[in-house]
Design an enzyme around this catalytic site. Structure first.
Site, PDB file in Angstrom:
ATOM      1  N   LEU A  36     -34.964   2.958   7.077  1.00  0.00           N
ATOM      2  CA  LEU A  36     -33.930   3.669   7.835  1.00  0.00           C
ATOM      3  C   LEU A  36     -34.510   4.729   8.752  1.00  0.00           C
ATOM      4  O   LEU A  36     -33.975   5.002   9.819  1.00  0.00           O
ATOM      5  CB  LEU A  36     -32.927   4.322   6.869  1.00  0.00           C
ATOM      6  CG  LEU A  36     -32.100   3.362   6.008  1.00  0.00           C
ATOM      7  CD1 LEU A  36     -31.284   4.148   4.983  1.00  0.00           C
ATOM      8  CD2 LEU A  36     -31.192   2.502   6.865  1.00  0.00           C
ATOM      9  N   GLY A  39     -37.599  10.996   6.522  1.00  0.00           N
ATOM     10  CA  GLY A  39     -36.911  12.158   5.974  1.00  0.00           C
ATOM     11  C   GLY A  39     -37.891  13.278   5.738  1.00  0.00           C
ATOM     12  O   GLY A  39     -39.072  13.164   6.045  1.00  0.00           O
ATOM     13  N   SER A  43     -40.571   8.625   3.901  1.00  0.00           N
ATOM     14  CA  SER A  43     -39.773   7.608   4.584  1.00  0.00           C
ATOM     15  C   SER A  43     -38.550   7.260   3.747  1.00  0.00           C
ATOM     16  O   SER A  43     -38.589   7.299   2.515  1.00  0.00           O
ATOM     17  CB  SER A  43     -40.613   6.352   4.819  1.00  0.00           C
ATOM     18  OG  SER A  43     -41.745   6.653   5.610  1.00  0.00           O
ATOM     19  N   VAL A  44     -37.461   6.884   4.430  1.00  0.00           N
ATOM     20  CA  VAL A  44     -36.207   6.556   3.756  1.00  0.00           C
ATOM     21  C   VAL A  44     -35.886   5.081   3.984  1.00  0.00           C
ATOM     22  O   VAL A  44     -35.963   4.589   5.113  1.00  0.00           O
ATOM     23  CB  VAL A  44     -35.046   7.436   4.258  1.00  0.00           C
ATOM     24  CG1 VAL A  44     -33.771   7.137   3.479  1.00  0.00           C
ATOM     25  CG2 VAL A  44     -35.404   8.919   4.102  1.00  0.00           C
ATOM     26  N   ASP A 149     -30.450  24.376   6.721  1.00  0.00           N
ATOM     27  CA  ASP A 149     -30.784  23.494   7.851  1.00  0.00           C
ATOM     28  C   ASP A 149     -29.553  22.686   8.266  1.00  0.00           C
ATOM     29  O   ASP A 149     -29.623  21.469   8.446  1.00  0.00           O
ATOM     30  CB  ASP A 149     -31.945  22.565   7.483  1.00  0.00           C
ATOM     31  CG  ASP A 149     -32.672  22.040   8.716  1.00  0.00           C
ATOM     32  OD1 ASP A 149     -32.430  22.579   9.817  1.00  0.00           O
ATOM     33  OD2 ASP A 149     -33.464  21.098   8.581  1.00  0.00           O
TER      34      ASP A 149
END
Length: 487
Positions: A36, A39, A43-44, A149
């Site tokens: 996807l 992150g 990685s996601v 954030d």
């Protein structure tokens, strides 16, 4: 005789991974479907839980990353149980990676949707998203947690239109012994004034960021996005609170909502609970109004992925044809060399050889990247390196990262004579810039690019000078407060 139709029992919904699942290898429990994006710290991936058939998101984090920050993120997610905060299901260690299994939000982030559609949001759409986001913030703040954030890139939507807070890579926990934080963490354009000034802050720092996010959803980017981030760092605490570029385009209720978020004094800024009662939020419509924009964004994403796949297939075909041409020892030459033979080369044009290609392939063959954008810095998730040097404010690391990217992009380019050493060129005392007329456009553009590092250095020197004058005053104030408390 009456026949009885047997129906498969409905699969249960995944709420948390059980002990049995957590003792297995993650590949036995999940099928990873696609990447996807990136992150914080890893990685996601999109995956499916085999037992329930439920889609989940898995963040794969290399163990050499800052484990303390990763554990903090997991801890915060573990403690949260709200429909407005991304759920945490469990974690695995696999080889050199930590797998963090989380709730999957199929529509992506609000910033992704804006980019995919190339269109900003309407007031009704913004109000609906803000309502869910405020409920998530109310929950976090009640749990004594600061997100730190908040921005459109960290507000995820599921396919039904429910907004959820995500990316807790920089989130913090407020304890009874530390009611305020004084570390600069977050994304520069969304940071509250008190965060930049490092004077300590609490949960309402998220409310300022939410106000900036409201403008971002309405206009496509946050205030000050067109200027250098280092200048923005100085302007946010000193300038009046930002507002819309064209206030006349927006309703009084929306304008007032943003104004209440962007109060410079934290003590006078509204809380999430108070803003949920604001007329702009109270009049928000149901999530069904978001389905059209979600479907439109997902259609665009699907078409892009199909186009990328076609490019990959085409490149594979060209590769195959080239391999067939290069498979022989000799290749017949063309043009003036008719009737002669020569060895075929598989090297690129820039390889400094005497042999030319029959067919020239593109220097960089296209590679399919799932859900990739040109504007990576505003994407849904991104890796944060601010924890690598805890003593350094995170916004400075943000600028250093930008500088590294610029250096990589400009690597190998020759610099014209007058630009090789930026210190060689001084501003003319008499203001006579006639000599610039003799420079080429390329020279002028490179001169302009070279000014940014000079400006950053000068601004940093000013910041240090300002801080050296400011700190003794703050120390004196703190000392007087302590003496008054003793009396």
């Amino acid at each position: 005789m009456e026949t009885v139709q047997l129906r498969n029992p409905p699969r249960r919904q995944l709420k948390k991974l059980d002990e049995d699942s957590l003792t297995k290898q993650p590949e036995e429990v999940f099928d990873v479907l696609e990447k996807l994006g990136e992150g914080s710290y890893g990685s996601v991936y999109k995956a499916i839980h085999k037992e329930t058939g439920q889609i989940v998101a898995i963040k794969q984090v290399p163990v050499e990353s800052d484990l303390q920050e990763i554990i903090k993120e997991i801890s915060i997610m573990q403690q949260c149980d709200s429909p407005h905060v991304v759920k945490y299901y469990g974690s695995y260690f696999k080889n050199t990676d930590l797998w963090i299994v989380m709730e999957y939000c199929g529509a992506g982030s609000v910033s992704d949707i804006i980019r995919l559609r190339n269109k900003t949001l309407t007031e009704d759409e913004i109000a609906t998203i803000l309502q869910s986001t405020l409920k998530g913030l109310e929950y976090l703040h009640f749990m004594r947690k600061i997100h730190r954030d908040i921005k459109a890139g960290n507000i995820l939507l599921n396919t039904e239109g429910h907004a959820k807070l995500a990316d807790f890579g920089v989130a913090g926990q407020l304890t009874d012994t530390m009611a305020k934080r004084n570390t600069v963490i977050g994304t520069p354009f969304w940071m509250a004034p008190e965060v930049i000034q490092e004077i300590g802050y609490n949960c309402v720092a998220d409310i300022w960021s939410l106000g900036i996010t409201a403008i971002e959803m309405a206009e496509g980017k946050p205030p000050y996005a067109d200027i250098h981030p280092m200048r923005a760092i100085f302007m946010i605490p000193t300038n009046p609170p930002p507002t819309f570029r064209k206030p006349e385009l927006w309703s009084d209720n929306f304008t007032d909502f943003v104004r209440q978020c962007l109060v410079k004094s934290p003590d006078q800024r509204a809380t999430a609970t108070q803003l949920l009662q604001h007329p702009f939020v109270k009049s928000a419509k149901g999530v069904s109004i978001l389905r059209d924009l979600i479907n439109e964004a997902m259609d665009v994403k699907l078409k892009r992925q199909e186009a990328q796949q076609r490019e990959v297939d085409q490149d594979d075909e060209e590769n195959s044809e080239e391999d067939e041409l290069d498979s022989g020892t000799m290749v017949r030459a063309v043009g003036d060399e008719m009737g002669t033979v020569r060895v075929a080369s598989t090297m690129s044009d820039g390889a400094n050889t005497m042999i030319e290609h029959d067919d020239t392939l593109p220097s960089q063959l296209g590679t399919m990247v799932i859900n990739a954008d040109d504007e990576e810095e505003e994407g849904t998730m991104k890796r944060r390196d601010e924890t690598m040097q805890p003593a350094k404010p995170s916004f400075l690391e943000y600028f250093e990262q930008k500088e590294k990217e610029n250096q990589i992009n400009s690597f190998g380019k020759s610099v014209p004579g007058p630009l090789k050493n930026s210190s060689d060129w001084k501003v003319p005392q008499d203001g006579d810039y006639e000599f610039l007329k003799s420079w080429t456009v390329e020279d002028l553009q490179k001169r302009l690019l070279a000014l940014d590092p000079m400006m950053e250095q000068e601004i940093e020197e000013i910041r240090q000078k300002y801080q050296s004058k400011r700190q003794p005053i703050l120390d004196a104030i703190e000392a007087k407060k302590r003496r008054q408390q003793n009396f």
